[in-house]
Design a protein around this motif. Sequence first.
Motif, PDB file in Angstrom:
ATOM      1  N   SER A 228      31.907-108.645 -47.129  1.00  0.00           N
ATOM      2  CA  SER A 228      31.285-107.344 -47.400  1.00  0.00           C
ATOM      3  C   SER A 228      30.507-107.387 -48.706  1.00  0.00           C
ATOM      4  O   SER A 228      30.718-108.278 -49.543  1.00  0.00           O
TER       5      SER A 228
ATOM      6  N   THR B 139      29.999-106.094 -52.510  1.00  0.00           N
ATOM      7  CA  THR B 139      30.999-105.762 -53.516  1.00  0.00           C
ATOM      8  C   THR B 139      31.027-104.255 -53.732  1.00  0.00           C
ATOM      9  O   THR B 139      29.983-103.612 -53.837  1.00  0.00           O
TER      10      THR B 139
ATOM     11  N   VAL C 107      25.635-108.045 -52.239  1.00  0.00           N
ATOM     12  CA  VAL C 107      26.594-109.092 -51.873  1.00  0.00           C
ATOM     13  C   VAL C 107      26.537-110.216 -52.910  1.00  0.00           C
ATOM     14  O   VAL C 107      25.452-110.622 -53.345  1.00  0.00           O
TER      15      VAL C 107
ATOM     16  N   VAL D 255      35.849-107.095 -52.807  1.00  0.00           N
ATOM     17  CA  VAL D 255      35.098-107.546 -51.638  1.00  0.00           C
ATOM     18  C   VAL D 255      36.038-107.623 -50.449  1.00  0.00           C
ATOM     19  O   VAL D 255      37.223-107.944 -50.587  1.00  0.00           O
TER      20      VAL D 255
ATOM     21  N   PHE E 201      31.842-111.727 -58.867  1.00  0.00           N
ATOM     22  CA  PHE E 201      31.890-110.741 -57.794  1.00  0.00           C
ATOM     23  C   PHE E 201      30.742-109.749 -57.913  1.00  0.00           C
ATOM     24  O   PHE E 201      30.336-109.145 -56.916  1.00  0.00           O
TER      25      PHE E 201
END
Length: 327
Positions: free
Chosen positions: A193, A195, A204, A255, A299
């Motif tokens: 997915s 973040t 992403v 995520v 992330f």
Amino acid sequence: MLKHVLDVLELLDRPQADGHSLDAHLRDVLHRAAQQAGRTAEADRVEISVTRIEGAQGGTDFVKAVVPGRDGARAGGSAPTLGVLGRLGGVGARPERTGLVSDADGAVAALAATSKLLDMYGRGDVLDGDVILSTHVCPDAPTRPHDPVPFMDSPVSILDCNRQEIDGAMDAVVSIDTTKGNRLLNHRGLALSPTAKEGWILRVSDDLLGILETVTGEDAHVLPITTQDITPYGNGVHHINSIMQPCVATSAPVVGLALTTGPAVAGCATGASHETDIAAAGRFAVEAAKEYGRGAARFHDAEEFARLVDLYGPMTRLQSTAGATED
């Protein structure tokens, strides 16, 4: 990793599945590896716990392990801490369904990753940062209607799950969940997915996409999520599933790692787990822990996030549970 997946499946695919059998298994993996490597003293630094929580529809055992890093926070170091969560309603739906349900895949992947990290730690392959892993085990969870296929429900509320699984020490979170009951991503395997952080859906992570492609050996797939997917359960709007619910309870970036299929498959379906896909999810968690702990995987872009907040203000109101019931 596949061996660890099969061992965990053996323990979960039975009516007697509980957290204590998993606790014993994880400790055995750790101490066997530590004894072989002459590291029994170091093995005592690992924390493994089981907490029983009762809810309106039954109870479940939360299993948690903390694998320390050489430069992790628990040792006074500066390496970041990764959280790995196996999200699900239950591993079984007895007596309505007999056997392990599709919804169990997130728990299996998280527990297999835990086993692998404990085996590595026992043998002396210690990561830079701490890793906190958590999931829960319920062999007789309820089910509930959902479009396009039935969902597994949980014996305890999603708020209870967040309270037990989210740890304030987590600097980032990977949430692993079966996400087969949809028509948004028709692909068997894994998907990542965007973040989510403090009410924002961010782009992403390129670093995590690279890890996913390395682990699967194929082009990465992205799970589409919407704003309502990152709001609390029980607020009267549709959610793809619980994969993004950890972002409601933490300021850390989250995520989702989704196990997906081509056709829509019900979470309460049995005979629907693909062991090699679960193993790939477990390997992603381990590789993400390696790279994140040593500062090689981000992330989110912290500067870009700060810029968004500066321009448009905080979105933390989307994390509020006001108006939501404890579903």
